[in-house]
Design an enzyme around this catalytic site. Structure first.
Site, PDB file in Angstrom:
ATOM      1  N   GLY A 147      70.528  43.865  93.303  1.00  0.00           N
ATOM      2  CA  GLY A 147      70.531  44.269  94.631  1.00  0.00           C
ATOM      3  C   GLY A 147      71.076  45.943  94.711  1.00  0.00           C
ATOM      4  N   CYS A 148      71.307  46.312  96.008  1.00  0.00           N
ATOM      5  CA  CYS A 148      71.679  47.795  96.108  1.00  0.00           C
ATOM      6  C   CYS A 148      73.138  48.092  95.698  1.00  0.00           C
ATOM      7  CB  CYS A 148      71.738  48.368  97.459  1.00  0.00           C
ATOM      8  SG  CYS A 148      72.767  47.377  98.671  1.00  0.00           S
ATOM      9  N   THR A 149      73.811  46.833  95.458  1.00  0.00           N
ATOM     10  CA  THR A 149      75.416  46.923  94.932  1.00  0.00           C
ATOM     11  C   THR A 149      75.485  46.510  93.263  1.00  0.00           C
ATOM     12  OG1 THR A 149      75.924  44.985  95.853  1.00  0.00           O
ATOM     13  CG2 THR A 149      76.424  46.765  97.305  1.00  0.00           C
TER      14      THR A 149
END
Length: 852
Positions: free
Chosen positions: A824-826
């Site tokens: 994911g983006c994190t």
């Protein structure tokens, strides 16, 4: 203005002195020797281990910051932490048996008699004490047979010294008929002297001053030594100074009941201000009479007898060095004879009036230090929370002045007050115990001003019903040193010396020399010594070498011999287990941020290394002057495992402040945004990533070939590394070299090597070794699961370390829970079906892939 150049605070655990010699117990024994209180008291006495674990005691010696203590709910005696240590940044908590040996060291008239077997044991222990030299240790001469001691105690010519039921010694009377020299009074006075010696030795150690450079001592405890002709003649000050090796000092005793320390501090600062003396020590020994003062109420309520420690403190007051907190002498708050004794009038005289003369508001002072009694000691006796009551009175003055609204009163107390934590030793809680904490905060730039308030009840002497009070304002140093406290003088007084090797820079010797000379201009309490070629022209002390290798060899030799306190060099090879903690200036907010770590290897195992990096970063930040540094973990491989271990250490009692990311979802895992902003005080990462970060932070404005910002790659730190060697790059320019030298001086001044030992001792107590064991870190399945039929996965689970992502998926498959991995983006994620989410979360937490 004069400065508070050094502080020390120590406690002595004294449950048997409490039982046999505390004033409350002695009076009860005379009036009602068969009382239930005396019969039950021994069951309420604490062990030394319990005393160490008591949170306010750890706060007193500096192992727990006061803001941390305030965040812990009471009762504290039921929340004893595993994070405990005998030694703290300010001093120690000494066990009673060793203190009996200190009584013998303090004995100049052969009044202390110790049983021979006990004495041999204590002599061995004190010989190993880091502050007791051979001369003082030799004062513990031969012991006496137990029968001789029993005879003296039975004849009532001596006060017994006990360890539980065992008689181990006694203090003899010094005169047959003079009550002022009776055995009981001699015990009380020797307690003051011995405890004063201990805390004065810690002051010398903490400040680094040569004992011969202290000119004057002011002792401000509550006892008075003398004989029938001069009951309070004195002189405790010279008596304890003699044993501490202060051969050039004179001194006197100052008494003012609980306000005594503030009067002593005022007199010390005034003597330094007018130039009579350069360095004055203010010392307060412990009070045996006050032990167990509220013991009846503690026992009646089923509590431990918490008043079982002797409290001590010492302060070093010196000429302004441009660094340490200043004591303002242009405006003093004092309770005049005609001021009146109502609480409002007292606080008006001590707070409102002096601030009014400065045209300041009450809310302009960051913190007020009042009577800092631990409320757990006073509330059972009906005296309430004394510090809080004082803060409410100050806040009420702010309400009356229109500075705050009445509903904001408790917010004022929380913002400008501190928790009570000092033992009820009369003079000890009165303002002075917070100065160690405040000094650290001022040195790190977190606090600008504090008002210290001392108050005393003069009616106790039956000479007057008047009240007493005095207040002083302590402020962060502006950086301008007193003209009489020249650089050369300060350097010679402190003995702090930082070396730097000049050879090896890509920018040449002159660039390094320029940084060294600039650092000397900034360091009022240290001398910079350069190690380089013979043709270098400088006013700095110079040691001549011809090669890079010879320079580092000479540097190591000087560090080994103690001629250098710290050093700065380029491209130094540290052993495995040692790595550097850098200090950078973040580009987003211009904030200082420690990067743990920037080069070297804390451990060959990645996760273990990063956990140790966190501990090393905390040690460096504390030595630099940040009392409670916040810790964040950079979002790199292994970060989630590191987070789990740090959180478990915290739950096991290790004191650690976890930072929160500035991003909306928060958490201890830090993003690139947090790097730019400097969100945590300490950014934990692996050394390779940290090396890249420190290079970018130091050279992003120059294109990379010249490092011009920050403080270098930092000192090499390890559990077993015994030197302070700061690293700079061969591309470091003069500004970074200046910063690196100042960084080295700061952590040397802050006792970095001691801080490292303390942090690891505390972490080991919190089960560090077990938490770092690979089989504990994660329960990786031993076999590969069979593939499952594909399902629609719509839910994502975050917080799993990328190094464990495949193992976590395999675990779910083994339990017939279909899962996929993704990014994911994190960070990494596990994807599961909606109906499997709850089961998957539970299983991942059970097997330690996620935090509970």
């Amino acid at each position: 203005m004069p400065v508070i150049r050094g502080v020390s605070y120590s406690l002595i655990h004294a449950p048997d002195i409490l039982y046999h010699a505390g004033a409350t117990q002695a009076a009860e024994r005379l009036k009602n020797p068969d009382s239930d209180y005396l019969k039950n008291l021994k069951q309420h006495l604490r062990t030394y281990e319990d005393c160490l674990r008591y949170l306010p005691n750890q706060a007193y010696i500096g192992n727990i910051a006061l803001d941390q203590l305030r965040a812990i709910s009471r009762p504290w005696y039921n929340r004893q932490s595993d994070h405990h240590c005998r030694w703290g940044p300010f001093g120690e908590i000494m066990p009673e048996e060793e203190f009996y040996g200190m009584l013998k060291i303090a004995d100049s008239f052969d009044l202390v008699v110790l049983e021979e077997t006990f004495l041999d044991n204590v002599k061995t222990k004190l010989a190993a004490h880091k502050l007791i030299d051979e001369k003082n240790a030799a004062r513990i001469a031969a012991g006496k047979p137990l029968a001789d001691i029993e005879k003296l105690v039975a004849a009532h010519t001596a006060e017994g010294l006990y360890l539980g039921e065992r008689l181990v010694g006694c203090v003899r009377q010094a005169h047959e008929i003079d009550n002022n020299l009776s055995a009981h009074v001699m015990l009380e006075n020797l307690v003051v002297k011995a405890s004063g010696i201990l805390v004065l030795l810690h002051l010398l150690h903490n400040s680094g001053i040569n004992p011969a450079e202290i000119d004057y001592i002011i002792e401000c405890s509550e006892e008075a030594c003398g004989d029938m002709n001069q009951r309070g003649g004195g002189n405790f000050a010279k008596a304890l100074g003699e044993m501490a090796g202060l051969t050039s000092a004179s001194g006197c005793d100052v008494r003012g009941f609980c306000a005594g320390p503030t009067h002593a501090l005022l007199q010390a600062a005034s003597l330094v201000k007018v130039g009579v003396f350069q360095n004055v020590a203010v010392v307060g020994g412990g009070s045996a009479a006050k032990l167990g003062m509220n013991g009846k109420d503690h026992v009646a309520k089923g509590m431990p007898a918490l008043e079982d420690v002797l409290g001590t403190f010492a302060l070093l007051i010196s000429k302004n060095d441009g660094i340490n907190p200043v004591i303002r002498l242009d405006v003093i708050g004092k309770h005049n004879i005609g001021s009146g004794a109502s609480p409002q009038q007292v606080m008006k005289a001590l707070v409102s009036e002096p601030l009014g003369r400065l045209k300041r508001k009450i809310t302009d002072i960051n913190y007020y230090s009042v009577e800092m009694q631990n409320p757990e000691l006073t509330e059972p006796a009906g005296a309430g929370n004394v510090p809080e009551a004082n803060y409410k009175m100050i806040g009420a003055l702010a309400v009356m002045a229109g500075e705050i609204q009445r509903p904001e009163l408790m917010r004022f107390v929380e913002k400008h007050g501190l928790p009570g934590f000092a033992p009820t030793q009369g003079h000890i809680p009165s303002g002075v115990p917070v100065l160690g904490y405040i000094r650290d905060k001022m040195l790190s730039g977190q606090v600008d001003s504090t008002m210290l308030i001392g108050k005393g009840s003069l009616f106790l002497g039956r000479m007057t019903n008047l009240f007493d009070g005095l207040s002083l304002i302590i402020e962060r140093n502006s950086g301008i040193a007193d003209e009489q406290a020249s650089l050369e003088t300060c350097s010679k007084r402190s003995g702090l010396k930082v070396g730097i090797t000049l050879l090896g820079s890509e920018h040449g010797v002159q660039e390094v020399l320029q940084g060294a000379e600039a650092a000397q201009q900034q360091l009022a309490d240290a001398e910079v010594i350069v190690i380089g070629p013979p043709d270098v022209q400088t006013k700095l002390t110079k040691i001549i070498v011809s090669t890079v290798e010879a320079g580092q060899s000479k540097m190591e030799e000087l560090l080994e011999s103690g001629q250098l306190s710290a050093a700065v060099t380029m491209h130094y090879n540290f052993p495995i287990g040692t790595s550097t903690v850098g200090l950078a200036i973040t580009p987003g907010c211009g904030k200082k941020m420690f990067i743990a770590n920037t080069t070297g290897t804390s451990s060959t195992d990645r996760v273990t290394g990063m956990v140790k990096n966190a501990l090393l970063g905390i040690a460096a930040a504390k030595a630099y002057g940040i009392g409670s540094p916040t810790v964040g973990i950079l979002n790199v491989d292994g970060s989630r495992q590191v987070e789990r271990i740090l959180r478990e250490l915290k739950s096991n009692g290790y004191i650690i402040e976890l930072a929160e990311s500035l991003r909306a979802d928060g958490g201890i895992i830090m993003r690139g945004n947090d790097l730019l902003a400097g969100t945590p005080d300490i950014m934990v990462t692996d050394s390779l990533t940290g090396n890249l970060l420190i290079k970018m932070f130091s050279a992003f404005t120059t294109g990379g070939n010249y490092e011009c910002l920050g403080y270098g790659y930092g000192p090499g730190i390890g559990e077993d590394f015994d030197k302070i060697i700061n690293i700079i790059s061969r591309s470091s320019g003069a500004p970074v070299i200046t910063g690196a030298i100042c960084y080295a001086a700061a952590v040397a001044r802050g006792k970095l090597l001691t801080m490292v030992k303390r942090e690891f001792a505390a972490a080991n107590t919190a089960d560090l070794a077990n938490l770092l064991a690979p089989q504990i870190r994660s329960a990786v399945p031993s076999k590969q699961a069979s593939p499952l039929p594909k399902k629609v996965v719509s839910q994502q689970i975050t917080g799993i370390d990328v190094l464990e992502l495949e193992a976590a998926q395999n675990l779910l498959w083994q339990h017939t829970l279909y899962a996929e991995t993704g990014m994911g983006c994190t960070g990494p994620v596990i994807l599961v079906a909606a109906e499997d989410l709850e089961s998957s979360l539970s299983l991942l937490k059970e097997h330690r892939y996620l935090l509970q």
